[in-house]
Design an enzyme around this catalytic site. Structure first.
Site, PDB file in Angstrom:
ATOM      1  N   GLY A  77       0.830  -1.201   0.000  1.00 58.79           N
ATOM      2  CA  GLY A  77       0.000   0.000   0.000  1.00 58.79           C
ATOM      3  C   GLY A  77       0.866   1.252   0.000  1.00 58.79           C
ATOM      4  O   GLY A  77       0.453   2.312   0.486  1.00 58.79           O
ATOM      5  N   LYS A  78       2.065   1.132  -0.580  1.00 54.92           N
ATOM      6  CA  LYS A  78       2.993   2.268  -0.603  1.00 54.92           C
ATOM      7  C   LYS A  78       2.435   3.449  -1.398  1.00 54.92           C
ATOM      8  O   LYS A  78       2.666   4.601  -1.031  1.00 54.92           O
ATOM      9  CB  LYS A  78       4.341   1.846  -1.204  1.00 54.92           C
ATOM     10  CG  LYS A  78       5.078   0.803  -0.373  1.00 54.92           C
ATOM     11  CD  LYS A  78       6.383   0.394  -1.011  1.00 54.92           C
ATOM     12  CE  LYS A  78       6.241  -0.400  -2.282  1.00 54.92           C
ATOM     13  NZ  LYS A  78       5.601  -1.714  -2.172  1.00 54.92           N
ATOM     14  N   LYS A 106      -0.542   4.665  -1.698  1.00 57.75           N
ATOM     15  CA  LYS A 106      -1.406   5.544  -0.907  1.00 57.75           C
ATOM     16  C   LYS A 106      -0.580   6.391   0.066  1.00 57.75           C
ATOM     17  O   LYS A 106      -0.817   7.578   0.245  1.00 57.75           O
ATOM     18  CB  LYS A 106      -2.439   4.707  -0.128  1.00 57.75           C
ATOM     19  CG  LYS A 106      -3.142   5.560   0.903  1.00 57.75           C
ATOM     20  CD  LYS A 106      -4.294   4.916   1.598  1.00 57.75           C
ATOM     21  CE  LYS A 106      -4.685   5.799   2.778  1.00 57.75           C
ATOM     22  NZ  LYS A 106      -5.922   5.447   3.411  1.00 57.75           N
ATOM     23  N   GLY A 162       3.071  -1.670  -9.115  1.00 58.85           N
ATOM     24  CA  GLY A 162       1.714  -1.220  -9.415  1.00 58.85           C
ATOM     25  C   GLY A 162       1.219  -0.465  -8.212  1.00 58.85           C
ATOM     26  O   GLY A 162       0.862  -1.060  -7.207  1.00 58.85           O
ATOM     27  N   THR A 199      12.804  -9.985  -6.906  1.00 56.55           N
ATOM     28  CA  THR A 199      12.911  -9.151  -8.103  1.00 56.55           C
ATOM     29  C   THR A 199      14.401  -8.928  -8.366  1.00 56.55           C
ATOM     30  O   THR A 199      15.257  -9.393  -7.605  1.00 56.55           O
ATOM     31  CB  THR A 199      12.104  -7.847  -7.934  1.00 56.55           C
ATOM     32  OG1 THR A 199      12.031  -7.200  -9.214  1.00 56.55           O
ATOM     33  CG2 THR A 199      12.714  -6.903  -6.904  1.00 56.55           C
ATOM     34  N   ALA A 238      -1.914  -5.539  -9.065  1.00 53.21           N
ATOM     35  CA  ALA A 238      -2.214  -4.294  -9.790  1.00 53.21           C
ATOM     36  C   ALA A 238      -1.565  -4.308 -11.176  1.00 53.21           C
ATOM     37  O   ALA A 238      -2.012  -3.613 -12.081  1.00 53.21           O
ATOM     38  CB  ALA A 238      -1.708  -3.098  -8.987  1.00 53.21           C
ATOM     39  N   THR A 258      -0.536  -7.477 -12.868  1.00 55.43           N
ATOM     40  CA  THR A 258      -0.856  -8.670 -13.661  1.00 55.43           C
ATOM     41  C   THR A 258      -2.272  -9.205 -13.413  1.00 55.43           C
ATOM     42  O   THR A 258      -2.734 -10.075 -14.128  1.00 55.43           O
ATOM     43  CB  THR A 258       0.127  -9.814 -13.317  1.00 55.43           C
ATOM     44  OG1 THR A 258       0.010 -10.062 -11.908  1.00 55.43           O
ATOM     45  CG2 THR A 258       1.557  -9.444 -13.645  1.00 55.43           C
ATOM     46  N   ARG A 292      -3.073 -11.105 -11.063  1.00 55.10           N
ATOM     47  CA  ARG A 292      -3.013 -12.429 -10.434  1.00 55.10           C
ATOM     48  C   ARG A 292      -3.543 -12.383  -9.003  1.00 55.10           C
ATOM     49  O   ARG A 292      -3.299 -11.403  -8.291  1.00 55.10           O
ATOM     50  CB  ARG A 292      -1.554 -12.910 -10.353  1.00 55.10           C
ATOM     51  CG  ARG A 292      -0.942 -13.263 -11.662  1.00 55.10           C
ATOM     52  CD  ARG A 292       0.502 -13.677 -11.485  1.00 55.10           C
ATOM     53  NE  ARG A 292       1.357 -12.570 -11.100  1.00 55.10           N
ATOM     54  CZ  ARG A 292       2.657 -12.673 -10.859  1.00 55.10           C
ATOM     55  NH1 ARG A 292       3.248 -13.847 -10.941  1.00 55.10           N
ATOM     56  NH2 ARG A 292       3.375 -11.621 -10.536  1.00 55.10           N
ATOM     57  N   PRO A 293      -4.251 -13.445  -8.557  1.00 53.57           N
ATOM     58  CA  PRO A 293      -4.669 -13.461  -7.147  1.00 53.57           C
ATOM     59  C   PRO A 293      -3.433 -13.509  -6.257  1.00 53.57           C
ATOM     60  O   PRO A 293      -2.486 -14.238  -6.547  1.00 53.57           O
ATOM     61  CB  PRO A 293      -5.486 -14.751  -7.007  1.00 53.57           C
ATOM     62  CG  PRO A 293      -5.368 -15.484  -8.285  1.00 53.57           C
ATOM     63  CD  PRO A 293      -4.694 -14.616  -9.303  1.00 53.57           C
ATOM     64  N   LYS A 335      -4.516  -1.296   5.441  1.00 53.95           N
ATOM     65  CA  LYS A 335      -5.580  -2.295   5.275  1.00 53.95           C
ATOM     66  C   LYS A 335      -6.030  -2.946   6.590  1.00 53.95           C
ATOM     67  O   LYS A 335      -6.366  -4.140   6.609  1.00 53.95           O
ATOM     68  CB  LYS A 335      -5.130  -3.355   4.266  1.00 53.95           C
ATOM     69  CG  LYS A 335      -4.979  -2.781   2.859  1.00 53.95           C
ATOM     70  CD  LYS A 335      -4.866  -3.886   1.866  1.00 53.95           C
ATOM     71  CE  LYS A 335      -5.439  -3.499   0.527  1.00 53.95           C
ATOM     72  NZ  LYS A 335      -5.430  -4.543  -0.464  1.00 53.95           N
TER      73      LYS A 335
HETATM   74  P1  IMP Z   1       9.817  -9.279 -11.544  1.00 56.89           P
HETATM   75  O1  IMP Z   1      10.133  -8.117 -10.668  1.00 56.89           O
HETATM   76  O2  IMP Z   1       8.747  -8.984 -12.554  1.00 56.89           O
HETATM   77  O3  IMP Z   1      11.024  -9.907 -12.119  1.00 56.89           O
HETATM   78  O4  IMP Z   1       9.162 -10.408 -10.585  1.00 56.89           O
HETATM   79  C1  IMP Z   1       9.925 -11.088  -9.588  1.00 56.89           C
HETATM   80  C2  IMP Z   1       9.070 -11.353  -8.353  1.00 56.89           C
HETATM   81  O5  IMP Z   1       8.742 -10.108  -7.736  1.00 56.89           O
HETATM   82  C3  IMP Z   1       7.729 -12.027  -8.635  1.00 56.89           C
HETATM   83  O6  IMP Z   1       7.397 -12.850  -7.549  1.00 56.89           O
HETATM   84  C4  IMP Z   1       6.752 -10.871  -8.712  1.00 56.89           C
HETATM   85  O7  IMP Z   1       5.441 -11.255  -8.427  1.00 56.89           O
HETATM   86  C5  IMP Z   1       7.325  -9.976  -7.641  1.00 56.89           C
HETATM   87  N1  IMP Z   1       7.005  -8.551  -7.845  1.00 56.89           N
HETATM   88  C6  IMP Z   1       7.544  -7.695  -8.724  1.00 56.89           C
HETATM   89  N2  IMP Z   1       7.017  -6.473  -8.596  1.00 56.89           N
HETATM   90  C7  IMP Z   1       6.121  -6.557  -7.605  1.00 56.89           C
HETATM   91  C8  IMP Z   1       5.262  -5.600  -6.977  1.00 56.89           C
HETATM   92  O8  IMP Z   1       5.231  -4.411  -7.296  1.00 56.89           O
HETATM   93  N3  IMP Z   1       4.478  -6.078  -5.971  1.00 56.89           N
HETATM   94  C9  IMP Z   1       4.538  -7.360  -5.559  1.00 56.89           C
HETATM   95  N4  IMP Z   1       5.316  -8.287  -6.104  1.00 56.89           N
HETATM   96  C10 IMP Z   1       6.109  -7.879  -7.118  1.00 56.89           C
END
Ligand code: IMP
Length: 429
Positions: free
Chosen positions: A15-16, A18, A40, A239, A299, A301, A303-304, A331
């Protein structure tokens, strides 16, 4: 306002957005220093929901400067899309407020393709966002990357793309058996970005150093979270950048002495997207309830998100690594429905107890949570703005977290909009 770093202390999505939006009222400049359009940041401003992936969330505030620092991997296509969306909504009327570092690395089409191919064709899935982040940082570290500034030297740009394509196309065609990229097509598309980008590209290090010496206040907006950090996270399920406060300096070019305070953001529970260890994950009805109540869908992709109880073991380590002085707890209202709330205070594996997360991810994956239980409040807290108006059990939960984590919870968010916020300590003024 002092110069603040704002860092997620979980697995991202804390929630950064906000909190940056709130704090940016008190700052002059907001800076992104790592990551890319994998982030996102969802903000609800003036009743409208806006999701920003690349442009700092401070852009919604009139008169603030926003900087995309050298540590970011920059996707021009997404940047241009965000600019036009913001303008359509009446934001960003003054383009001089947005600056992009010429030293940031460009995300190229082959980065995105390679990211997706690895995720879909290899056994070891990370669960990335597919935005080309990992492959772009690899090229940066491998010194074959292309920087934003290169785009403006047509000869250099052509040469660099050509050289990169030789290897990338070989891998894409020969290893993955897919169609490669055409040099002229890339040159044409990226050439068309030049005119739009020109007015934003700048020497952001000089800009930031000048701002700091003029006494302007700067807010450094972290993306993702500490447990996704390339060094300190659950490697390889992370990441590709350093998400911790230590990277503010390299990712933006300001000295450590310019940063006065590091603020952490966490949810009142835990979520994670993608693969990797998550000891407090709830694969049951309670987890489903959290997901639905908290709208826990990615936000970027859609994905759940995996959901679970608050993990104080991981949070405590993140607080230490970042040097967090104040926490923002978001939250809280999502927990309104639960009879009982759990806090994970240790991990257990066989008869071994862990007070800090194990370095070995494969051990981490097997760890089970040791819980402390607190009573739920079963009252609607959505929109509450005064700490004293929270039910006693909610206050006990917050104060228990403070005790375990050893950090003051200064801001509590009770809903997505700006107004649904409790400020207990105006550390930002
Ligand atoms: P990438 O940063 O797209 O390479 O993803 C590597 C991992 O970091 C994956 O598990 C992603 O779901 C997670 N990830 C990347 N950006 C975010 C984010 O902004 N929020 C939450 N998970 C993230």
């Amino acid at each position: 306002m002092p110069n603040l770093g704002l860092i997620g202390i979980q697995w991202g999505d804390e929630g950064k957005g906000k909190i940056v939006d709130l704090l940016s009222e008190y700052s002059d400049v907001v800076v992104r220093f790592q990551g890319g359009a994998n982030a996102g940041h969802t903000i609800v401003a003036d009743g409208r929901k806006i999701i920003l992936h690349l442009i700092p969330s401070g852009i919604l505030r009139e008169g603030k400067y926003c900087v995309i620092g050298n540590g970011v991997v920059f996707d021009p296509e997404i940047f241009i899309k965000e600019i036009s969306e913001l303008k359509e909504l009446g934001y960003l009327q003054d383009d001089s407020r947005l600056l992009v570092s010429g030293a940031a690395h460009l995300i190229m089409p082959y980065h995105k393709k390679l990211d997706i191919l690895r995720e879909t064709k290899s056994k070891e899935k990370i669960g990335t966002t597919g935005r080309g982040i990992g492959p772009a940082y690899e090229d940066k570290m491998g010194r074959s990357g292309i920087r934003v500034i290169d785009l403006f030297n047509e000869e250099v740009f052509r040469e660099k793309v050509k050289r990169n394509l030789e290897l990338k196309n070989f891998i894409i065609r020969e290893y993955y058996g897919e169609e490669g990229f055409n040099l002229d097509e890339i040159l044409e598309v990226y050439g068309s970005y030049r005119a739009v980008l020109k007015k934003y590209v700048n020497d952001t290090v000089t800009f930031l150093l000048n701002c700091i010496s003029e006494g302007k206040s700067v807010l450094f907006e972290g993306a993702q979270g500490t447990n996704l950090d390339i060094d300190h996270g659950t490697y390889p399920y992370v990441t590709s950048s350093n998400t911790v406060a230590g990277n503010i300096m390299s990712g933006s070019g300001v000295p450590p002495s310019a940063i006065h305070r590091i603020v952490g953001v966490c949810k009142a529970y835990t979520t994670r997207v993608g693969e990797g260890p998550f000891p407090t994950e709830l694969k049951d009805e309670t987890g489903d309830t959290m997901r639905e109540r908290g709208a826990e869908y990615g936000a970027t992709t859609g994905r759940p998100r995996r959901c679970g109880w608050f993990d104080a073991v991981a949070a405590k380590r993140a607080i230490q690594i970042n040097g967090i002085s104040n926490l923002c707890l978001t939250k809280l209202d999502v927990l309104d429905e639960f009879e009982e709330i759990k806090i994970c205070t240790k991990y257990r594996l066989g008869d071994k107890l862990y007070e800090v997360p194990p370095i070995d991810t494969y051990t981490y994956e097997k760890c089970l949570p040791v819980y402390e239980k607190v009573k739920g409040w079963k009252v609607n807290t959505k929109g509450i703005r005064e700490y004293g108006e929270l039910p006693e059990e909610a206050r006990s939960y917050i104060e228990r977290l403070e005790k375990i984590l050893g950090v003051k919870i200064s801001i509590i968010s009770t809903g997505p909009d700006r107004e649904s916020t409790i400020v207990r300590d105006r550390f930002f003024e």
